[in-house]
Design a protein around this motif. Structure first.
Motif, PDB file in Angstrom:
ATOM      1  N   GLY A  28       1.212  -1.298   0.012  1.00  0.00           N
ATOM      2  CA  GLY A  28      -0.093   0.159   0.152  1.00  0.00           C
ATOM      3  C   GLY A  28       0.645   1.857   0.204  1.00  0.00           C
ATOM      4  N   LYS A  29       0.647   2.730   1.008  1.00  0.00           N
ATOM      5  CA  LYS A  29       0.952   3.428   0.191  1.00  0.00           C
ATOM      6  C   LYS A  29       0.315   4.493   2.305  1.00  0.00           C
ATOM      7  CE  LYS A  29      -1.945   5.814  -2.909  1.00  0.00           C
ATOM      8  NZ  LYS A  29      -1.870   6.400  -4.293  1.00  0.00           N
ATOM      9  N   ILE A  30       1.484   5.425   2.141  1.00  0.00           N
ATOM     10  CA  ILE A  30       0.776   5.914   2.771  1.00  0.00           C
ATOM     11  C   ILE A  30       0.425   7.642   2.141  1.00  0.00           C
ATOM     12  CG2 ILE A  30       1.425   7.517   5.502  1.00  0.00           C
ATOM     13  CD1 ILE A  30       2.986   4.353   6.385  1.00  0.00           C
ATOM     14  N   LEU A  31      -0.352   8.949   2.641  1.00  0.00           N
ATOM     15  CA  LEU A  31      -0.447   9.890   2.498  1.00  0.00           C
ATOM     16  C   LEU A  31      -0.469  10.384   4.169  1.00  0.00           C
ATOM     17  CD1 LEU A  31      -3.225   9.481   0.272  1.00  0.00           C
ATOM     18  CD2 LEU A  31      -0.764   9.202  -0.663  1.00  0.00           C
ATOM     19  N   PRO A  43      -3.217  21.167  16.297  1.00  0.00           N
ATOM     20  CA  PRO A  43      -2.636  20.343  14.961  1.00  0.00           C
ATOM     21  C   PRO A  43      -1.466  19.240  15.071  1.00  0.00           C
ATOM     22  CG  PRO A  43      -2.889  22.352  14.549  1.00  0.00           C
ATOM     23  CD  PRO A  43      -2.977  22.539  16.321  1.00  0.00           C
ATOM     24  N   ARG A  44      -2.018  18.401  14.799  1.00  0.00           N
ATOM     25  CA  ARG A  44      -1.031  17.286  14.989  1.00  0.00           C
ATOM     26  C   ARG A  44      -0.934  16.474  13.130  1.00  0.00           C
ATOM     27  NH1 ARG A  44      -3.224  15.400  19.877  1.00  0.00           N
ATOM     28  NH2 ARG A  44      -3.052  17.845  19.563  1.00  0.00           N
ATOM     29  N   THR A  45      -0.438  15.290  13.134  1.00  0.00           N
ATOM     30  CA  THR A  45       0.455  14.709  12.614  1.00  0.00           C
ATOM     31  C   THR A  45      -1.138  13.504  11.603  1.00  0.00           C
ATOM     32  OG1 THR A  45       2.516  14.751  11.901  1.00  0.00           O
ATOM     33  CG2 THR A  45       1.428  13.232  10.765  1.00  0.00           C
ATOM     34  N   VAL A  46      -1.535  13.689  10.779  1.00  0.00           N
ATOM     35  CA  VAL A  46      -2.934  12.631  10.003  1.00  0.00           C
ATOM     36  C   VAL A  46      -1.828  11.462   8.912  1.00  0.00           C
ATOM     37  CG1 VAL A  46      -4.774  12.036   9.752  1.00  0.00           C
ATOM     38  CG2 VAL A  46      -4.198  14.203  11.286  1.00  0.00           C
ATOM     39  N   ASP A  47      -2.132  10.332   9.284  1.00  0.00           N
ATOM     40  CA  ASP A  47      -1.051   9.774   7.689  1.00  0.00           C
ATOM     41  C   ASP A  47      -2.294   8.499   7.990  1.00  0.00           C
ATOM     42  OD1 ASP A  47       0.665   9.926   8.119  1.00  0.00           O
ATOM     43  OD2 ASP A  47       1.895   8.741   8.888  1.00  0.00           O
ATOM     44  N   ILE A  48      -2.419   8.696   6.655  1.00  0.00           N
ATOM     45  CA  ILE A  48      -3.831   7.888   5.694  1.00  0.00           C
ATOM     46  C   ILE A  48      -3.437   6.692   4.774  1.00  0.00           C
ATOM     47  CG2 ILE A  48      -5.786   7.442   4.018  1.00  0.00           C
ATOM     48  CD1 ILE A  48      -4.706  11.652   5.030  1.00  0.00           C
ATOM     49  N   TRP A  49      -2.723   4.994   5.324  1.00  0.00           N
ATOM     50  CA  TRP A  49      -2.821   4.330   4.500  1.00  0.00           C
ATOM     51  C   TRP A  49      -3.791   4.144   4.110  1.00  0.00           C
ATOM     52  CZ3 TRP A  49      -4.747  -0.757   5.137  1.00  0.00           C
ATOM     53  CH2 TRP A  49      -3.803  -1.830   4.378  1.00  0.00           C
ATOM     54  N   ASP A 100     -12.643  -4.970   2.747  1.00  0.00           N
ATOM     55  CA  ASP A 100     -11.165  -4.222   2.557  1.00  0.00           C
ATOM     56  C   ASP A 100     -11.550  -2.381   2.933  1.00  0.00           C
ATOM     57  OD1 ASP A 100     -10.681  -5.617   0.701  1.00  0.00           O
ATOM     58  OD2 ASP A 100     -12.150  -4.375  -0.573  1.00  0.00           O
ATOM     59  N   PHE A 101     -10.606  -2.101   3.359  1.00  0.00           N
ATOM     60  CA  PHE A 101     -10.268  -0.967   4.962  1.00  0.00           C
ATOM     61  C   PHE A 101      -9.406  -0.012   4.552  1.00  0.00           C
ATOM     62  CE2 PHE A 101      -8.682  -4.491   7.173  1.00  0.00           C
ATOM     63  CZ  PHE A 101      -7.981  -3.623   8.113  1.00  0.00           C
ATOM     64  N   ILE A 102      -9.263   1.209   5.106  1.00  0.00           N
ATOM     65  CA  ILE A 102      -8.035   2.417   4.796  1.00  0.00           C
ATOM     66  C   ILE A 102      -8.145   2.133   6.684  1.00  0.00           C
ATOM     67  CG2 ILE A 102      -8.848   3.050   2.929  1.00  0.00           C
ATOM     68  CD1 ILE A 102      -9.697   5.294   3.842  1.00  0.00           C
ATOM     69  N   VAL A 103      -6.620   3.075   6.845  1.00  0.00           N
ATOM     70  CA  VAL A 103      -6.572   3.422   8.305  1.00  0.00           C
ATOM     71  C   VAL A 103      -5.949   4.736   8.258  1.00  0.00           C
ATOM     72  CG1 VAL A 103      -4.904   2.981  10.168  1.00  0.00           C
ATOM     73  CG2 VAL A 103      -5.466   1.269   8.398  1.00  0.00           C
ATOM     74  N   VAL A 104      -6.707   5.606   8.952  1.00  0.00           N
ATOM     75  CA  VAL A 104      -6.383   6.468   9.312  1.00  0.00           C
ATOM     76  C   VAL A 104      -5.031   7.121  10.760  1.00  0.00           C
ATOM     77  CG1 VAL A 104      -7.128   8.853   9.428  1.00  0.00           C
ATOM     78  CG2 VAL A 104      -8.586   8.043   7.919  1.00  0.00           C
ATOM     79  N   GLY A 105      -4.443   6.998  11.273  1.00  0.00           N
ATOM     80  CA  GLY A 105      -3.555   7.237  12.113  1.00  0.00           C
ATOM     81  C   GLY A 105      -3.227   8.947  12.266  1.00  0.00           C
ATOM     82  N   ILE A 106      -3.587   8.728  13.790  1.00  0.00           N
ATOM     83  CA  ILE A 106      -3.754  10.288  14.175  1.00  0.00           C
ATOM     84  C   ILE A 106      -2.117  10.164  15.080  1.00  0.00           C
ATOM     85  CG2 ILE A 106      -4.863  12.279  15.728  1.00  0.00           C
ATOM     86  CD1 ILE A 106      -7.216   9.433  13.928  1.00  0.00           C
ATOM     87  N   HIS A 107      -1.078  10.775  14.363  1.00  0.00           N
ATOM     88  CA  HIS A 107      -0.168  11.044  15.994  1.00  0.00           C
ATOM     89  C   HIS A 107      -0.583  11.261  16.376  1.00  0.00           C
ATOM     90  CE1 HIS A 107       2.749  10.502  12.095  1.00  0.00           C
ATOM     91  NE2 HIS A 107       1.895  10.245  12.337  1.00  0.00           N
ATOM     92  N   ASN A 108       0.104  11.413  18.063  1.00  0.00           N
ATOM     93  CA  ASN A 108       0.538  12.010  19.379  1.00  0.00           C
ATOM     94  C   ASN A 108       0.931  13.182  19.742  1.00  0.00           C
ATOM     95  OD1 ASN A 108       2.558  10.955  20.847  1.00  0.00           O
ATOM     96  ND2 ASN A 108       1.856   8.833  20.532  1.00  0.00           N
ATOM     97  N   ILE A 109       0.875  13.954  20.401  1.00  0.00           N
ATOM     98  CA  ILE A 109       2.497  14.751  20.423  1.00  0.00           C
ATOM     99  C   ILE A 109       2.646  14.969  22.391  1.00  0.00           C
ATOM    100  CG2 ILE A 109       2.556  17.043  21.043  1.00  0.00           C
ATOM    101  CD1 ILE A 109       0.380  18.031  19.138  1.00  0.00           C
TER     102      ILE A 109
END
Length: 304
Positions: A28-31, A43-49, A100-109
Protein backbone atom coordinates in the motif's frame (compact mmCIF):
# COMPACT_ATOMS: atom_id res chain seq x y z
CA UNK A 1 10.15 12.01 -0.58
CA UNK A 2 7.08 13.53 -2.22
CA UNK A 3 5.60 11.47 -5.04
CA UNK A 4 2.36 13.34 -5.33
CA UNK A 5 0.63 16.30 -3.87
CA UNK A 6 -3.10 16.83 -3.51
CA UNK A 7 -4.52 20.09 -2.28
CA UNK A 8 -7.93 20.32 -0.68
CA UNK A 9 -9.57 23.44 0.64
CA UNK A 10 -11.86 23.57 3.66
CA UNK A 11 -13.35 26.45 5.60
CA UNK A 12 -10.28 26.84 7.78
CA UNK A 13 -7.27 26.38 5.56
CA UNK A 14 -5.66 24.56 2.69
CA UNK A 15 -4.74 20.98 3.49
CA UNK A 16 -1.65 19.54 1.83
CA UNK A 17 -1.41 15.77 1.44
CA UNK A 18 1.86 14.13 0.40
CA UNK A 19 2.70 10.52 -0.29
CA UNK A 20 5.63 9.17 1.72
CA UNK A 21 7.85 7.47 -0.84
CA UNK A 22 10.52 6.56 1.71
CA UNK A 23 8.23 4.93 4.27
CA UNK A 24 9.35 1.39 5.02
CA UNK A 25 6.05 -0.41 4.51
CA UNK A 26 5.35 -3.75 2.91
CA UNK A 27 2.20 -2.91 1.00
CA UNK A 28 0.00 0.00 0.00
CA UNK A 29 0.96 3.63 0.46
CA UNK A 30 0.84 6.31 3.12
CA UNK A 31 -0.46 9.80 2.52
CA UNK A 32 0.54 12.35 5.17
CA UNK A 33 -0.98 15.60 6.35
CA UNK A 34 1.74 17.18 8.49
CA UNK A 35 -0.49 19.49 10.50
CA UNK A 36 -4.11 18.63 10.11
CA UNK A 37 -5.84 21.89 11.16
CA UNK A 38 -8.21 22.14 14.09
CA UNK A 39 -10.24 24.69 15.96
CA UNK A 40 -10.30 22.37 18.97
CA UNK A 41 -6.80 21.09 19.71
CA UNK A 42 -3.20 21.49 18.63
CA UNK A 43 -2.89 20.40 14.98
CA UNK A 44 -0.93 17.20 14.50
CA UNK A 45 0.17 14.81 11.81
CA UNK A 46 -2.42 12.49 10.29
CA UNK A 47 -1.43 9.53 8.11
CA UNK A 48 -3.80 7.78 5.71
CA UNK A 49 -2.83 4.25 4.71
CA UNK A 50 -4.37 3.03 1.47
CA UNK A 51 -4.13 -0.68 0.67
CA UNK A 52 -2.51 -1.87 -2.53
CA UNK A 53 -4.93 -1.52 -5.40
CA UNK A 54 -6.97 1.19 -3.72
CA UNK A 55 -9.58 2.35 -6.23
CA UNK A 56 -12.22 5.05 -6.23
CA UNK A 57 -14.49 2.54 -7.95
CA UNK A 58 -14.72 0.62 -4.64
CA UNK A 59 -15.90 1.65 -1.19
CA UNK A 60 -13.75 1.10 1.90
CA UNK A 61 -14.43 0.86 5.61
CA UNK A 62 -12.26 3.13 7.78
CA UNK A 63 -10.22 2.31 10.86
CA UNK A 64 -9.22 5.36 12.92
CA UNK A 65 -6.20 4.66 15.13
CA UNK A 66 -4.56 6.68 17.89
CA UNK A 67 -0.76 7.04 18.26
CA UNK A 68 -0.51 7.06 14.49
CA UNK A 69 3.28 7.39 14.34
CA UNK A 70 3.66 3.88 15.80
CA UNK A 71 1.59 1.98 13.25
CA UNK A 72 3.53 1.40 10.05
CA UNK A 73 7.27 2.05 10.02
CA UNK A 74 9.61 0.95 12.83
CA UNK A 75 12.49 2.91 11.33
CA UNK A 76 10.66 6.14 12.21
CA UNK A 77 9.48 5.34 15.76
CA UNK A 78 11.17 6.25 19.04
CA UNK A 79 11.56 2.62 20.16
CA UNK A 80 12.08 1.07 16.70
CA UNK A 81 8.86 -0.94 17.04
CA UNK A 82 5.62 -0.77 15.06
CA UNK A 83 2.14 -2.29 15.00
CA UNK A 84 2.75 -3.71 11.48
CA UNK A 85 -0.71 -2.47 10.49
CA UNK A 86 0.02 -2.54 6.76
CA UNK A 87 1.29 -6.13 6.88
CA UNK A 88 -1.58 -7.43 9.00
CA UNK A 89 -4.33 -5.54 7.19
CA UNK A 90 -3.03 -6.51 3.77
CA UNK A 91 -2.82 -10.21 4.63
CA UNK A 92 -6.37 -10.23 6.00
CA UNK A 93 -7.83 -8.41 3.01
CA UNK A 94 -5.90 -10.53 0.51
CA UNK A 95 -7.17 -13.71 2.15
CA UNK A 96 -10.72 -12.31 2.22
CA UNK A 97 -10.97 -12.57 5.99
CA UNK A 98 -12.01 -8.93 6.29
CA UNK A 99 -13.71 -6.30 4.22
CA UNK A 100 -11.49 -3.79 2.44
CA UNK A 101 -10.52 -0.87 4.66
CA UNK A 102 -8.20 2.09 4.93
CA UNK A 103 -6.43 3.21 8.11
CA UNK A 104 -6.24 6.75 9.44
CA UNK A 105 -3.49 7.21 12.03
CA UNK A 106 -3.71 10.30 14.24
CA UNK A 107 -0.26 11.05 15.66
CA UNK A 108 0.05 11.96 19.31
CA UNK A 109 1.89 14.91 20.77
CA UNK A 110 3.95 13.39 23.56
CA UNK A 111 3.66 16.35 25.92
CA UNK A 112 -0.14 16.32 25.83
CA UNK A 113 -0.88 12.66 25.05
CA UNK A 114 -2.22 11.82 28.50
CA UNK A 115 -4.57 14.79 28.61
CA UNK A 116 -5.65 14.31 24.99
CA UNK A 117 -6.50 10.62 25.35
CA UNK A 118 -7.98 10.65 28.85
CA UNK A 119 -11.78 10.01 28.87
CA UNK A 120 -12.61 13.48 30.11
CA UNK A 121 -16.22 13.07 31.22
CA UNK A 122 -15.34 10.14 33.48
CA UNK A 123 -13.80 12.63 35.91
CA UNK A 124 -17.35 13.56 36.88
CA UNK A 125 -17.92 9.97 38.01
CA UNK A 126 -15.37 10.35 40.80
CA UNK A 127 -16.45 11.22 44.30
CA UNK A 128 -16.10 14.90 45.18
CA UNK A 129 -13.07 14.10 47.31
CA UNK A 130 -11.37 11.93 44.69
CA UNK A 131 -12.07 14.43 41.93
CA UNK A 132 -10.55 17.29 43.92
CA UNK A 133 -7.51 15.21 44.87
CA UNK A 134 -6.93 14.04 41.30
CA UNK A 135 -7.22 17.47 39.72
CA UNK A 136 -4.99 19.00 42.38
CA UNK A 137 -2.35 16.32 41.89
CA UNK A 138 -2.56 16.65 38.10
CA UNK A 139 -2.05 20.41 38.24
CA UNK A 140 0.80 20.07 40.70
CA UNK A 141 2.52 17.45 38.56
CA UNK A 142 1.90 19.34 35.30
CA UNK A 143 0.83 22.96 35.87
CA UNK A 144 -0.10 23.43 32.22
CA UNK A 145 -2.22 20.27 32.04
CA UNK A 146 -5.60 20.77 30.39
CA UNK A 147 -7.79 17.74 29.76
CA UNK A 148 -8.72 17.70 26.09
CA UNK A 149 -10.35 14.31 25.59
CA UNK A 150 -13.64 15.81 24.44
CA UNK A 151 -11.91 18.20 22.06
CA UNK A 152 -9.76 15.35 20.73
CA UNK A 153 -12.94 13.49 19.84
CA UNK A 154 -14.40 16.59 18.19
CA UNK A 155 -11.20 16.80 16.16
CA UNK A 156 -11.69 13.21 15.08
CA UNK A 157 -15.45 13.31 14.47
CA UNK A 158 -16.03 16.86 13.21
CA UNK A 159 -12.80 17.58 11.36
CA UNK A 160 -10.83 14.45 10.40
CA UNK A 161 -13.68 12.07 9.55
CA UNK A 162 -15.54 14.54 7.26
CA UNK A 163 -12.28 15.21 5.41
CA UNK A 164 -11.56 11.51 4.97
CA UNK A 165 -15.10 10.83 3.77
CA UNK A 166 -14.95 13.70 1.30
CA UNK A 167 -11.54 12.91 -0.18
CA UNK A 168 -11.53 9.11 -0.22
CA UNK A 169 -13.92 6.40 -1.36
CA UNK A 170 -15.30 5.39 2.02
CA UNK A 171 -18.31 3.75 3.57
CA UNK A 172 -19.44 6.52 5.90
CA UNK A 173 -21.87 4.72 8.22
CA UNK A 174 -21.05 3.57 11.74
CA UNK A 175 -20.96 -0.08 10.73
CA UNK A 176 -17.88 0.72 8.68
CA UNK A 177 -16.22 3.18 11.07
CA UNK A 178 -14.04 1.68 13.80
CA UNK A 179 -11.76 3.37 16.34
CA UNK A 180 -8.69 1.65 17.79
CA UNK A 181 -5.78 2.13 20.16
CA UNK A 182 -3.74 0.71 23.01
CA UNK A 183 -3.06 1.75 26.60
CA UNK A 184 -4.37 5.34 26.85
CA UNK A 185 -5.52 4.84 23.28
CA UNK A 186 -7.54 1.87 24.54
CA UNK A 187 -9.29 4.16 27.00
CA UNK A 188 -9.98 6.71 24.27
CA UNK A 189 -11.36 4.02 21.96
CA UNK A 190 -14.11 2.85 24.30
CA UNK A 191 -14.73 6.48 25.23
CA UNK A 192 -15.18 7.34 21.54
CA UNK A 193 -17.78 4.64 20.96
CA UNK A 194 -19.63 5.66 24.13
CA UNK A 195 -19.63 9.37 23.28
CA UNK A 196 -20.36 8.89 19.58
CA UNK A 197 -22.24 5.60 19.15
CA UNK A 198 -23.90 7.00 16.03
CA UNK A 199 -20.46 7.53 14.42
CA UNK A 200 -18.48 4.45 15.47
CA UNK A 201 -19.87 0.95 15.34
CA UNK A 202 -16.78 -0.71 16.73
CA UNK A 203 -13.85 -0.14 19.07
CA UNK A 204 -10.54 -1.95 19.52
CA UNK A 205 -9.06 -1.44 22.98
CA UNK A 206 -5.75 -3.26 23.37
CA UNK A 207 -3.91 -3.30 26.71
CA UNK A 208 -6.46 -0.82 28.01
CA UNK A 209 -4.99 1.27 30.82
CA UNK A 210 -7.81 0.72 33.30
CA UNK A 211 -5.92 2.29 36.24
CA UNK A 212 -6.10 5.66 34.47
CA UNK A 213 -2.89 6.78 36.18
CA UNK A 214 -0.04 5.12 38.10
CA UNK A 215 -1.32 1.53 38.53
CA UNK A 216 0.53 1.04 41.80
CA UNK A 217 -1.52 3.76 43.49
CA UNK A 218 -4.79 1.76 43.26
CA UNK A 219 -6.64 4.94 42.39
CA UNK A 220 -10.38 5.49 41.89
CA UNK A 221 -10.52 5.56 38.11
CA UNK A 222 -11.36 1.93 37.31
CA UNK A 223 -14.62 2.30 39.24
CA UNK A 224 -15.34 5.67 37.64
CA UNK A 225 -14.63 4.29 34.17
CA UNK A 226 -17.03 1.39 34.60
CA UNK A 227 -19.73 3.65 36.03
CA UNK A 228 -19.40 5.92 33.04
CA UNK A 229 -19.51 3.02 30.55
CA UNK A 230 -22.62 1.60 32.24
CA UNK A 231 -24.34 4.99 31.90
CA UNK A 232 -23.28 5.39 28.24
CA UNK A 233 -23.28 1.80 27.04
CA UNK A 234 -23.49 1.50 23.22
CA UNK A 235 -26.36 -0.62 21.96
CA UNK A 236 -25.16 -4.24 21.67
CA UNK A 237 -27.48 -4.76 18.71
CA UNK A 238 -25.42 -2.38 16.59
CA UNK A 239 -21.94 -2.21 18.15
CA UNK A 240 -18.88 -4.41 18.68
CA UNK A 241 -16.05 -3.91 21.13
CA UNK A 242 -12.78 -5.73 21.69
CA UNK A 243 -10.52 -5.64 24.76
CA UNK A 244 -7.35 -7.53 25.57
CA UNK A 245 -4.37 -7.55 27.92
CA UNK A 246 -1.06 -9.28 28.53
CA UNK A 247 0.55 -10.43 31.76
CA UNK A 248 3.94 -8.69 31.78
CA UNK A 249 5.27 -5.15 32.36
CA UNK A 250 2.43 -2.61 32.55
CA UNK A 251 -0.12 -5.12 31.30
CA UNK A 252 0.23 -7.20 34.47
CA UNK A 253 -1.92 -4.62 36.28
CA UNK A 254 -4.93 -5.07 34.00
CA UNK A 255 -6.10 -8.62 34.65
CA UNK A 256 -7.75 -7.76 37.97
CA UNK A 257 -10.33 -5.68 36.11
CA UNK A 258 -11.20 -8.47 33.66
CA UNK A 259 -14.17 -9.93 35.56
CA UNK A 260 -15.77 -6.54 36.22
CA UNK A 261 -15.44 -5.53 32.57
CA UNK A 262 -16.87 -8.85 31.39
CA UNK A 263 -19.80 -8.67 33.77
CA UNK A 264 -20.57 -5.08 32.80
CA UNK A 265 -20.88 -5.87 29.11
CA UNK A 266 -22.60 -9.21 29.65
CA UNK A 267 -25.25 -7.57 31.82
CA UNK A 268 -25.82 -5.01 29.06
CA UNK A 269 -26.65 -7.75 26.56
CA UNK A 270 -23.28 -8.27 24.88
CA UNK A 271 -22.29 -11.79 23.85
CA UNK A 272 -19.30 -13.44 22.19
CA UNK A 273 -20.61 -12.24 18.82
CA UNK A 274 -20.03 -8.57 19.68
CA UNK A 275 -17.74 -8.51 22.72
CA UNK A 276 -14.35 -10.03 23.48
CA UNK A 277 -11.87 -9.55 26.31
CA UNK A 278 -8.81 -11.70 25.67
CA UNK A 279 -5.85 -12.57 27.89
CA UNK A 280 -2.44 -13.18 26.31
CA UNK A 281 -0.10 -14.98 28.67
CA UNK A 282 3.43 -13.63 28.54
CA UNK A 283 2.57 -10.58 26.43
CA UNK A 284 3.98 -7.24 27.53
CA UNK A 285 2.99 -3.62 26.97
CA UNK A 286 4.60 -2.91 23.61
CA UNK A 287 4.05 -2.59 19.89
CA UNK A 288 5.98 -5.83 19.48
CA UNK A 289 3.27 -7.60 21.48
CA UNK A 290 0.33 -5.86 19.85
CA UNK A 291 1.53 -6.68 16.35
CA UNK A 292 1.50 -10.41 17.08
CA UNK A 293 -2.22 -10.42 17.90
CA UNK A 294 -3.50 -7.52 15.83
CA UNK A 295 -5.10 -9.90 13.34
CA UNK A 296 -7.58 -10.98 16.02
CA UNK A 297 -9.33 -7.64 16.61
CA UNK A 298 -9.00 -6.71 12.92
CA UNK A 299 -10.83 -9.89 11.95
CA UNK A 300 -13.40 -9.47 14.73
CA UNK A 301 -14.25 -5.85 13.88
CA UNK A 302 -13.66 -5.82 10.13
CA UNK A 303 -15.25 -9.10 9.15
CA UNK A 304 -17.38 -9.11 6.02
Amino acid sequence: MVLCCVLATNAQSQIETVELSNAEISSGKILRISKFPSKYITPRTVDIWLPKGYSKSKKYAVLYMHDGQMLFDASATWNHQEWMVDEVASELMNSHKTKDFIVVGIHNISETRYADLFPQNTIDYLSTEDKSAFLTHAKTDKPDLIFKGNDYLKYLVEEIKPYIDSRFSTLKDKNNSVVAGSSMGGLMSWYAICEYPEIFGGAICMSTHWPGADPELNGPFPVAFLKYIKAHMPNPESHKIYFDFGTKTLDKYYQKYEDDVNELFKSAGYTTTNFRNEKFEGADHSEASWQTRLHIPFTFLMSK
